[in-house]
Scaffold this active site. Structure first.
Site, mmCIF file in Angstrom:
data_model
loop_
_atom_site.group_PDB
_atom_site.id
_atom_site.type_symbol
_atom_site.label_atom_id
_atom_site.label_comp_id
_atom_site.label_asym_id
_atom_site.label_seq_id
_atom_site.Cartn_x
_atom_site.Cartn_y
_atom_site.Cartn_z
ATOM 1 N N HIS A 160 0.838 -1.201 0.000
ATOM 2 C CA HIS A 160 0.000 0.000 0.000
ATOM 3 C C HIS A 160 0.882 1.263 0.000
ATOM 4 O O HIS A 160 2.043 1.206 0.400
ATOM 5 C CB HIS A 160 -0.862 0.042 1.271
ATOM 6 C CG HIS A 160 -1.983 -0.941 1.291
ATOM 7 N ND1 HIS A 160 -2.123 -1.899 2.256
ATOM 8 C CD2 HIS A 160 -3.047 -1.107 0.459
ATOM 9 C CE1 HIS A 160 -3.213 -2.621 2.031
ATOM 10 N NE2 HIS A 160 -3.789 -2.166 0.948
ATOM 11 N N CYS A 247 -2.756 0.350 9.866
ATOM 12 C CA CYS A 247 -3.908 -0.382 9.309
ATOM 13 C C CYS A 247 -4.774 -1.026 10.384
ATOM 14 O O CYS A 247 -5.864 -1.503 10.083
ATOM 15 C CB CYS A 247 -3.483 -1.388 8.259
ATOM 16 S SG CYS A 247 -2.280 -2.535 8.808
HETATM 17 C C1 CIR Z 1 -3.703 -7.782 3.282
HETATM 18 O O1 CIR Z 1 -2.867 -8.286 2.526
HETATM 19 O O2 CIR Z 1 -4.692 -7.184 2.847
HETATM 20 C C2 CIR Z 1 -3.522 -7.926 4.781
HETATM 21 N N1 CIR Z 1 -2.930 -9.169 5.072
HETATM 22 C C3 CIR Z 1 -2.683 -6.796 5.315
HETATM 23 C C4 CIR Z 1 -3.339 -5.456 5.152
HETATM 24 C C5 CIR Z 1 -2.497 -4.355 5.684
HETATM 25 N N2 CIR Z 1 -3.144 -3.101 5.515
HETATM 26 C C6 CIR Z 1 -2.511 -1.950 5.434
HETATM 27 O O3 CIR Z 1 -1.299 -1.924 5.417
HETATM 28 N N3 CIR Z 1 -3.246 -0.865 5.302
#
Ligand code: CIR
Length: 252
Positions: A160, A247
């Site tokens: 991201h 997140c």
């Molecule tokens: C994903 O791959 O969507 C989750 N395992 C991790 C999301 C992390 N989100 C973020 O950095 N905003």
């Protein structure tokens, strides 16, 4: 100044979530402990924390930041870019509906909140594997109607946008070196994060504090030099699932 945050407890299916890391399987006891410590840190920053119950159908649902973009006046319900996460936003919509005027990202748009960064009256939208052009156009239209300046930035080697760039306030920008040559950020005081400390680029300013992952001494030193009080948190079990510090909450 943030007064509220929404978090969601990790589900017992957490280890089945999406990851590209090879850091091993998360230890669920430790996941819960680290999540509790995260909530306590937000409380220490003066935040009222709303804790949602876990949803085992969505192993990644503790990463609530990806499901919405929130300000004090309005919220935008996102449309997660990985189909395995589509649907996480439904519960968040229910929670935000009584609190904020809501807008929605609609098909064919996809957008993860982790790609959206606010810096005072500006918003940056990372175009990543999760956030597509239609999603970013829809968001731009909504944010522009509230008089924010909106910019898009391609994200190439990171999950991201906020994996690599985070605004601390006071014109200070943490920036992984993937982004450091981009002209878009020339007006900021850039704190460049090395490859070794990449995970700490996702540090979070919450009121009087900056919360940062534990184990990244150079970044901690740089943040302290800017005059911020630092709270360090052990986040090893979230890093295993590609999750960063920001997140784990929605703040407004
Ligand atoms: C994903 O791959 O969507 C989750 N395992 C991790 C999301 C992390 N989100 C973020 O950095 N905003």
């Amino acid at each position: 100044m943030f007064t509220r945050a929404i978090v969601r407890k990790p589900a017992h299916t957490y280890a089945n979530g999406i990851t590209t890391s090879n850091l091993g399987k998360p230890d669920f006891d430790l996941v819960q402990k680290q999540h509790d410590a995260y909530c306590e840190a937000l409380i220490k920053c003066g935040i009222e924390v709303v804790v949602l119950e876990p949803d085992p159908n969505f192993p990644d649902s503790c990463f609530v930041e990806d499901t919405a973009i929130v300000t004090k006046d309005f919220g935008i319900i996102a449309r997660p870019g990985d189909p395995r996460r589509l649907g996480e936003e439904v519960e968040i919509k229910k929670v935000l509906e009584p609190l904020l005027k809501l807008h929605y990202i609609e098909e064919p748009g996809t957008l993860d909140g982790g790609d959206i960064m606010q810096a005072d009256n500006k918003f940056y939208i990372g175009l990543s594997n999760r956030t597509n052009l239609p999603g970013s156009k829809q968001l731009k239209k909504i944010l522009s109607s509230y008089n924010y300046d909106v910019f898009s930035v391609p994200v190439c080697n990171l999950l991201h946008f906020k994996t690599g760039v985070n605004y601390l306030g006071d014109n200070n920008l943490l920036l992984h070196k993937e982004f450091c040559s981009k002209d878009d950020f020339n007006s900021y005081n850039k704190i460049i994060i090395s490859d070794e400390e990449e995970y700490a680029a996702n540090s979070l300013r919450v009121n009087d504090y900056v919360i940062t992952p534990k184990g990244f001494p150079e970044t901690k030193k740089s943040i302290e030099k800017l005059g911020y009080k630092v709270i360090e948190l052990e986040l090893s079990e979230f890093q295993k699932m590609d999750g960063g510090l920001s997140c784990l909450s929605l703040r407004f």
